[in-house]
Design a protein around this motif. Structure first.
Motif, mmCIF file in Angstrom:
data_model
loop_
_atom_site.group_PDB
_atom_site.id
_atom_site.type_symbol
_atom_site.label_atom_id
_atom_site.label_comp_id
_atom_site.label_asym_id
_atom_site.label_seq_id
_atom_site.Cartn_x
_atom_site.Cartn_y
_atom_site.Cartn_z
ATOM 1 N N GLY A 90 0.480 -1.257 -0.481
ATOM 2 C CA GLY A 90 -0.557 -0.596 -0.370
ATOM 3 C C GLY A 90 1.096 1.131 -0.008
ATOM 4 N N LEU A 91 1.925 1.137 0.304
ATOM 5 C CA LEU A 91 3.318 2.604 0.978
ATOM 6 C C LEU A 91 2.877 3.001 -0.341
ATOM 7 N N PRO A 92 3.843 2.892 -1.230
ATOM 8 C CA PRO A 92 4.398 3.766 -2.728
ATOM 9 C C PRO A 92 2.397 4.233 -2.858
ATOM 10 N N VAL A 159 9.885 -7.859 -4.769
ATOM 11 C CA VAL A 159 11.418 -7.872 -4.918
ATOM 12 C C VAL A 159 11.616 -5.981 -5.759
ATOM 13 N N ALA A 160 10.420 -5.317 -6.174
ATOM 14 C CA ALA A 160 10.750 -4.271 -6.430
ATOM 15 C C ALA A 160 9.264 -3.680 -7.102
ATOM 16 N N SER A 161 8.732 -2.431 -6.609
ATOM 17 C CA SER A 161 7.501 -2.169 -6.241
ATOM 18 C C SER A 161 6.983 -0.752 -7.191
ATOM 19 N N ALA A 162 6.348 0.114 -7.408
ATOM 20 C CA ALA A 162 6.273 0.998 -8.064
ATOM 21 C C ALA A 162 4.539 1.558 -8.505
ATOM 22 N N ALA A 163 4.664 2.759 -7.967
ATOM 23 C CA ALA A 163 3.179 3.460 -8.324
ATOM 24 C C ALA A 163 3.089 4.685 -9.760
ATOM 25 N N LEU A 164 2.690 4.871 -10.362
ATOM 26 C CA LEU A 164 2.469 6.054 -10.787
ATOM 27 C C LEU A 164 1.345 6.564 -10.640
ATOM 28 N N VAL A 165 1.414 8.355 -10.355
ATOM 29 C CA VAL A 165 0.104 8.850 -10.337
ATOM 30 C C VAL A 165 0.288 9.987 -11.536
ATOM 31 N N LEU A 166 -0.497 9.984 -13.128
ATOM 32 C CA LEU A 166 -0.346 11.187 -13.638
ATOM 33 C C LEU A 166 -1.248 12.032 -13.127
ATOM 34 N N ASP A 167 -1.672 13.625 -12.730
ATOM 35 C CA ASP A 167 -2.332 14.430 -12.309
ATOM 36 C C ASP A 167 -2.861 15.574 -13.390
ATOM 37 N N GLN A 168 -3.399 14.848 -14.043
ATOM 38 C CA GLN A 168 -3.786 15.659 -15.006
ATOM 39 C C GLN A 168 -4.307 17.565 -15.054
ATOM 40 N N THR A 169 -4.832 17.280 -13.852
ATOM 41 C CA THR A 169 -5.240 18.800 -13.615
ATOM 42 C C THR A 169 -4.376 19.858 -12.876
ATOM 43 N N ARG A 171 -0.928 18.869 -14.036
ATOM 44 C CA ARG A 171 -0.444 18.599 -14.932
ATOM 45 C C ARG A 171 0.884 17.866 -14.500
ATOM 46 N N THR A 172 1.290 16.831 -13.826
ATOM 47 C CA THR A 172 2.107 16.693 -12.836
ATOM 48 C C THR A 172 2.117 15.317 -12.439
ATOM 49 N N VAL A 173 3.698 14.088 -12.876
ATOM 50 C CA VAL A 173 3.596 13.126 -12.509
ATOM 51 C C VAL A 173 4.194 12.764 -11.242
ATOM 52 N N ARG A 174 3.885 11.316 -10.562
ATOM 53 C CA ARG A 174 4.275 11.703 -9.090
ATOM 54 C C ARG A 174 4.533 9.487 -9.505
ATOM 55 N N ILE A 175 6.272 9.526 -8.876
ATOM 56 C CA ILE A 175 5.836 8.080 -8.577
ATOM 57 C C ILE A 175 6.751 7.711 -7.660
ATOM 58 N N ALA A 176 6.144 6.417 -6.701
ATOM 59 C CA ALA A 176 6.800 5.981 -5.462
ATOM 60 C C ALA A 176 7.140 4.288 -5.763
ATOM 61 N N LEU A 177 8.620 3.950 -5.220
ATOM 62 C CA LEU A 177 9.016 2.968 -5.708
ATOM 63 C C LEU A 177 9.036 2.362 -3.769
ATOM 64 N N GLY A 178 9.055 0.956 -4.307
ATOM 65 C CA GLY A 178 8.677 0.027 -2.773
ATOM 66 C C GLY A 178 9.716 -1.324 -3.253
ATOM 67 N N SER A 179 10.687 -1.739 -2.184
ATOM 68 C CA SER A 179 11.698 -2.924 -2.036
ATOM 69 C C SER A 179 13.030 -2.390 -2.742
ATOM 70 N N VAL A 180 12.784 -1.235 -2.395
ATOM 71 C CA VAL A 180 14.737 -0.929 -3.615
ATOM 72 C C VAL A 180 15.222 0.210 -2.572
ATOM 73 N N GLY A 181 14.812 0.939 -1.785
ATOM 74 C CA GLY A 181 15.349 1.762 -0.386
ATOM 75 C C GLY A 181 15.140 0.435 1.171
ATOM 76 N N PRO A 182 15.808 2.044 1.732
ATOM 77 C CA PRO A 182 15.583 1.532 2.877
ATOM 78 C C PRO A 182 13.758 1.861 3.272
ATOM 79 N N THR A 183 13.329 2.628 3.062
ATOM 80 C CA THR A 183 11.917 2.961 3.098
ATOM 81 C C THR A 183 10.846 3.497 1.486
ATOM 82 N N VAL A 184 9.751 3.967 1.528
ATOM 83 C CA VAL A 184 9.030 4.318 -0.184
ATOM 84 C C VAL A 184 10.266 5.513 -0.802
ATOM 85 N N LEU A 185 10.237 5.298 -1.700
ATOM 86 C CA LEU A 185 11.308 6.614 -2.032
ATOM 87 C C LEU A 185 10.704 7.271 -3.103
ATOM 88 N N ARG A 186 10.595 8.312 -3.422
ATOM 89 C CA ARG A 186 9.414 9.333 -4.951
ATOM 90 C C ARG A 186 11.290 9.762 -5.730
#
Ligand SMILES: Cc1cc2nc3c(=O)[nH]c(=O)nc-3n(C[C@H](O)[C@H](O)[C@H](O)COP(=O)(O)OP(=O)(O)OC[C@H]3O[C@@H](n4cnc5c(N)ncnc54)[C@H](O)[C@@H]3O)c2cc1C
Length: 255
Positions: A90-92, A159-169, A171-186
């Motif tokens: 859930g965290l990414p 082993v690795a995970s990612a969540a991608l959010v494209l905010d069309q209003t 116009r921003t992109v946000r991606i957060a990664l799981g399992s590839v750092g000590p905590t979730v990374l942007r």
């Protein structure tokens, strides 16, 4: 309970079950503020289906990948935040949606952006006596998705995970990664690069932009080698996940 079963933790006095507190088991949608506040005791099984799944599709997608039906029926978003494993599914999504954790304790209530709540491997910002009561998640117009790599297709810790959010209003992109750092990374550099290369009407982009997006995501990761994977495989696979998500957004955005 896993830590108790493995002998890593011993409850000093008692174990308190919070899964029958109605306030923690409920959620509410605020259409004016464009947020959903999800009680800490809401389960993955509830997040996976409508109406929550339509409001927060990436969280529903991540919830569907958690453990087995039994785990999804018992496991909660509050427990995912409480554990604060970098592999928590859930965290990414919460990080990419810039959710806010609602906390109650002996000295009152406070709210903390999820990026400030997650401090490290199984470390969060809760102080003794504090309880997560809810998480407030923005409802974003645009595309969002979650992807995960594991050693098999189901019942697997990422082993690795990612969540991608494209905010069309916005116009921003946000991606957060799981399992590839000590905590979730942007990944600010990757986010800016994709935002600059997207056609925001169709959410389509060129192969070169998607390729570079994946490279920047891999560069932003900080994985280790452990019993689940090597650091090299994690760094590679998280870039692949990022590219796939960007391509899925194009298909989803056009639909
Ligand atoms: C077989 C198995 C498979 C699993 N697969 C996955 C998976 O694929 N993906 C994944 O992300 N997780 C997985 N998990 C881990 C776990 O199920 C999830 O992290 C789940 O979200 C935990 O929620 P829970 O409500 O069961 O929390 P609990 O296990 O009851 O608690 C976890 C921790 O959070 C604390 N906590 C719980 N609620 C609160 C609260 N409201 N406020 C403050 N602290 C709190 C507890 O004190 C404890 O330290 C798996 C677990 C098992 C046993």
């Amino acid at each position: 309970m896993v830590e108790i079963n493995d002998g890593h933790r011993r409850p000093e006095t008692a174990v308190v079950a919070v899964n029958r507190i109605p306030e923690l088991r409920s959620w509410r949608h605020d259409p004016v503020g464009a947020t959903v506040t999800i009680g800490a005791g809401v389960t993955y099984s509830e997040l996976m289906v409508d109406p929550l799944a339509s409001l927060l599709p990436a969280l529903a997608e991540a919830s569907r990948t958690v453990g087995s039906p039994q785990i999804r029926n018992a496991g909660t978003l509050g427990g995912n935040l409480g554990t604060c494993s970098p592999a928590g599914d859930g965290l990414p999504v919460l990080a990419a949606l810039e959710a806010v954790v609602e906390i109650a304790g002996p000295s009152g209530r406070r709210s903390l952006p999820v990026g400030e709540f997650m401090l490290g491997v199984k470390q969060n910002a809760l102080t003794p006596g504090e309880l997560i009561i809810a998480v407030t998640v923005p409802v974003v117009g645009g595309w969002q998705g979650y992807a995960k790599v594991g050693v098999r297709n189901a019942m697997v810790i990422a082993v690795a995970s990612a969540a991608l959010v494209l905010d069309q209003t916005r116009r921003t992109v946000r991606i957060a990664l799981g399992s590839v750092g000590p905590t979730v990374l942007r990944c600010p550099d990757a986010e800016a690069q994709l935002a600059g290369g997207l056609d925001w009407a169709s959410l389509s982009t060129s192969d070169a932009v998607v390729q570079r997006f994946g490279e920047l995501v891999s560069e932003a990761s900080s994985p280790i080698t452990d019993h689940r994977s090597t650091a090299d495989y994690r760094r590679h696979s998280v870039g692949v996940l990022a590219r796939r998500l960007a391509r899925r957004a194009e298909v989803g955005g056009a639909a």
